[in-house]
Design a protein around this motif. Structure first.
Motif, mmCIF file in Angstrom:
data_model
loop_
_atom_site.group_PDB
_atom_site.id
_atom_site.type_symbol
_atom_site.label_atom_id
_atom_site.label_comp_id
_atom_site.label_asym_id
_atom_site.label_seq_id
_atom_site.Cartn_x
_atom_site.Cartn_y
_atom_site.Cartn_z
ATOM 1 N N MET A 147 -6.336 -8.342 5.498
ATOM 2 C CA MET A 147 -5.117 -8.227 6.991
ATOM 3 C C MET A 147 -5.479 -10.296 7.605
ATOM 4 S SD MET A 147 -6.282 -4.792 8.456
ATOM 5 C CE MET A 147 -5.878 -3.223 8.017
ATOM 6 N N GLU A 183 -0.514 -10.964 15.468
ATOM 7 C CA GLU A 183 -0.075 -10.179 14.628
ATOM 8 C C GLU A 183 -0.668 -9.537 13.558
ATOM 9 O OE1 GLU A 183 3.174 -13.086 12.545
ATOM 10 O OE2 GLU A 183 2.660 -12.476 10.656
ATOM 11 N N ASN A 230 -3.390 -4.979 13.111
ATOM 12 C CA ASN A 230 -3.706 -4.210 12.192
ATOM 13 C C ASN A 230 -5.399 -4.074 12.102
ATOM 14 O OD1 ASN A 230 -1.010 -3.849 11.497
ATOM 15 N ND2 ASN A 230 -0.631 -5.280 10.026
ATOM 16 N N TYR A 277 -7.343 -0.800 12.910
ATOM 17 C CA TYR A 277 -7.900 -0.163 11.042
ATOM 18 C C TYR A 277 -9.854 0.007 11.685
ATOM 19 C CZ TYR A 277 -10.059 -0.667 6.610
ATOM 20 O OH TYR A 277 -10.940 -0.025 5.521
#
Lengths: 518, 304
Positions: A495, A459, A463, A467
């Motif tokens: 994040m 999870e 991200n 990024y």
């Protein structure tokens, strides 16, 4: 006449059966001793170097010999290597799994997760009985066991195990003729040396350096004391891309990009080898022996280089080539048995063949009389190993033997055909290998995350990865200013990188406390 | 009612071969577009293929929320809409203009050659086209040779986020402009010649005839084409995006479908991918509905 012919035919048929009978009595095959044909299905991606010459692994002398010795016939599921990962995922989802997966590390969330997800079986209960050779290797020391087993004692795959450390095979390479032409006398040792060399190259119209397309060069990062993604320092997990050292690395890369030291096309360039041969680029990270042999064929001299440092006496801790004997990072060297395998006994025995004496010989050397022979009791390659039916040299490694396969492996310096081609080829591989200020202290072993930890990591990291990978390239090419570094770190922290670090930390703590079974 | 059903059966019996011909298409939609809807349920689950749909944990809207909260939601939605707006503004219109131009040409060899040459690129696989584009965009390759010739500075075109959309759209025009003209040319050839004659007698020049005769004739086709284009808006062209983009151009290139591809297939996060894909379809439905309503209001042409 007709009668005579058919009689002859019968005689030939009968005669041809006799040797078969004799073999079955004398030395039965190692795996299948029933005398009846046994077939297993195996996933193995076709090697990119071989796919132009053969259509199936069963065409290779290696697998033909293997079938002869084990008595097991293999039906391959063999996508091209570029489609391997997608094909494997599709196979697993569809539920039509082959018995054995070669390249089990291709599973997205890792081998152990594939076991937790129910695709691979736990081999541990079967190994002592069906794979005594492999079992005795991995239980021979705590280090071996930690890297071969997962945290809870599960064994979700069998791996390539080396008998001695395998020296680094990727180096920044240079061409001697070019250095001579530029009047440079020694290969660079420090980052400053590299910068000077790049300056000279650039002034002479050569693009000095092709950075890896994703913007990460472990060698220059190593000089700034960071590694990519997760690593550990004294047992504490770090995430490299938010460390201060990484900022220094990016600053250097951006500076080099601005000065034109890094190729403008590093993200998309596809013909680096040719450009290097034509003196259009100065250096790049490359398997050093392959480059050397290619240079010999083309008439130039390739030089290896030591790992870059900030100062000549700096200690480096990132070397991952020699960190463990049990390797989980060779695609061909990770084998799992799937949960749809009906004949687990045969499957495991077939894999274990790679760790028995004849299997070790076949995998490391090949087939006696065909591509190698014994001279004074020591194996030596025959010319066929380098030149056979027009197949590329790299392809022949996979054609005759179990190159990089799951076996008890001799190091490349002992049995890699590319190195044994000439003493110089072997020497260039070992050059700088005895670096006394180099170790693998920072390396994070392959730890096994629980289902919950994997979920957290996925999870957060999907991200973060998107990024970070994007920002790294932007920082380097300058579409994002390094003045925004703090904002970048804050975003990564926002994040939830701390949660992911904690998950890996927990898995690492379990890893170091693993005790091997008696 | 009874007689209606009777009539239908009778019709089916009479035109049975025609109905038979429509069957494969019907089955295609039932199997690949309706039956699969059931599996969209994994978007609301923590789906594990080995456990199956019935065995996987139900988590409601978690994936949707985490997508909308992620920094990529707005960017991918924006990129999808902007890229499609560019495509409609330039690629879609270029086919119409090109069709009008071809229509003005005298029939003959030259016209046929122009048509054939412009159709051809349509048949090249997108993978090949993108391979060529990537090669040509390198700093020492063809496109840069032209830029340098015109006094520009050499750069790696596909690593610059600002150049991604122009490259995407221009190459699409090159590849598809000829193919796109076919339907318009067919319509134009059906325009009653007496309209042109009447316009000429009234003193209309060539441009005026295009404006007052040809374009009005094309409007119904354009509207239907446009609405259908809106219908495919969120899914079209993602293969090309995936083949052309890289991490440094995500800023302008990453669209919802390519994001779904990375998350769902590459990282095997099936549920999350399905959730974003479903979200994508919902947006598409809204866009389509708007386009249709707008078109009905403005031109009185619409799909429904």
């Amino acid at each position: 006449m007709k009668h005579f012919l058919s009689l002859m035919l019968c005689a030939v048929l009968v005669l041809s059966m006799i040797p078969g009978v004799v073999t079955a009595e004398e030395g039965a095959p190692y795996v299948n001793k029933t005398g009846k044909p046994v077939t297993l299905t195996v996933f193995r991606a076709m090697d990119a170097n071989l796919q132009d010459y053969i259509t199936s692994w069963n065409e290779t002398p290696y697998y033909q010999k293997m079938e002869e010795l084990t008595g097991v016939h293999i039906e391959f599921v063999e996508p091209t290597s570029s489609a391997a990962r997608e094909t494997l995922n599709m196979l697993l989802i569809s539920g039509e799994m082959p018995d054995i997966i070669i390249g089990s590390n291709l599973y997205g969330n890792g081998i152990y997760q594939a076991y937790l997800d129910g695709y691979f079986i736990d081999l541990a209960p079967y190994l002592p009985e069906y794979a005594p050779e492999y079992w005795s290797i991995i239980t021979s020391s705590d280090e071996y066991w930690r890297d071969a087993a997962d945290a809870d004692g599960v064994i979700s795959s069998m791996f390539r195990v080396f008998n001695e450390p395998n020296p680094a095979w990727m180096r920044l390479i240079l061409k001697k003729e070019l250095l001579d032409k530029l009047g440079v006398e020694s290969v660079p040792a420090t980052v400053a040396d590299w910068e000077n060399l790049f300056g000279v190259m650039s002034a002479n119209g050569i693009t000095p350096y092709v950075l890896a397309s994703n913007g990460y060069d472990e060698k220059f990062m190593g000089a700034y004391d960071v590694m990519k993604d997760f690593y550990q320092v004294n047992g504490k997990i770090h995430y490299g891309q938010i460390e201060e050292g990484f900022r220094s690395y990016l600053t250097l890369m951006h500076d080099w990009y601005e000065k034109g030291y890094i190729s403008k096309d590093f993200m998309s360039i596809s013909n680096i080898d040719t450009l290097f041969a034509m003196d259009e680029i100065g250096t790049y990270d490359k398997p050093v022996v392959a480059a050397y042999n290619f240079g010999v064929a083309e008439g130039y001299h390739v030089l290896s280089t030591p790992y870059p440092r900030l100062s000549a006496d700096q200690e480096l801790h990132w070397d991952h080539y020699t960190n463990t004997m049990v390797r989980r990072d060779y695609d061909n060297g990770c084998i799992a048995v799937t949960s749809s395998c009906k004949d687990i006994e045969t499957a495991i025995k077939w894999i274990n063949f790679g760790y028995t004496a004849p299997g070790i010989e076949l995998n490391n050397w090949g087939i006696e009389g065909l591509n190698f022979e014994y001279v004074d009791g020591k194996p030596q390659y025959l010319p066929a190993q380098w030149d056979y039916n027009g197949i590329s040299q790299e392809g022949l490694n996979y054609y005759f033997k179990g190159h990089n396969c799951a076996t008890y492996a001799y190091s490349d310096t002992q049995c890699h055909a590319n190195l044994l081609k000439s003493p110089e080829a072997a020497a260039i591989r070992e050059e700088y290998g005895d670096d006394p200020l180099l170790d693998h202290d920072y390396y994070l072993p392959s730890v096994s995350l629980t289902e919950e930890e994997t979920e957290i990591r996925t999870e957060v990291m999907t991200n973060v990865d998107t990024y970070v990978n994007e920002m790294v390239l932007k920082f380097i090419i300058g579409t994002e200013s390094l003045d925004n570094w703090d904002a970048y770190v804050a975003t990564v922290e926002g994040m939830g990188i701390a949660k992911a670090i904690d998950a890996v930390q927990a898995a690492y703590d379990r890893y170091v406390s693993i005790v091997r079974p008696e | 009612m009874a007689s209606g059903r009777y009539r239908l059966l009778k019709q089916i019996k009479r035109y049975r071969y025609i109905y038979l011909m429509i069957l494969p298409v019907l089955l295609y939609y039932l199997i690949f577009h309706y039956a699969t809807m059931y599996y969209a349920v994994i978007a609301f689950q923590n789906y594990k293929p080995m456990k199956g749909i019935s065995g996987s944990r139900f988590i409601g809207l978690k994936h949707f929320i985490s997508f909308l909260e992620s920094p990529y939601a707005w960017r991918t939605i924006r990129n999808t809409l902007v890229l499609n707006a560019y495509m409609i503004a330039f690629s879609f219109t270029s086919a119409i203009i090109f069709a009008l131009m071809i229509n003005q040409m005298q029939d003959g060899k030259y016209k046929r050659v122009v048509q054939t040459v412009t159709y051809m690129p349509h048949f090249i696989s997108i993978v090949v086209v993108c391979g060529i584009l990537v090669e040509f965009s390198e700093s020492n390759a063809l496109f840069n040779d032209v830029i340098a010739l015109l006094g520009g500075e050499r750069s790696s075109l596909l690593s610059d986020p600002r150049k991604f959309r122009p490259i995407y759209v221009l190459s699409d025009i090159w590849q598809n402009v000829g193919w796109g003209t076919i339907i318009y040319l067919a319509t134009l050839s059906g325009v009653d010649q007496s309209l042109h004659e009447a316009a000429t007698i009234d003193g209309a020049g060539r441009l005026q005839r295009i404006w007052h005769v040809n374009i009005p004739a094309l409007v119904p086709v354009i509207v239907v084409q446009l609405i259908m284009r809106f219908g495919q808006m969120m899914s079209i062209g993602y293969e090309k995006v995936i083949l052309l983009y890289n991490a440094s151009t995500y800023e302008t290139a990453d669209v919802i479908s390519s994001y779904v591809y990375r998350r769902g297939l590459y990282e095997m996060d099936y549920s999350y991918g399905a959730a974003v894909g479903l979200f994508n379809s919902v947006i598409n439905l809204i866009v389509l509905f708007f386009a249709n309503t707008l078109s009905r209001r403005l031109t009185e042409n619409s799909l429904w």
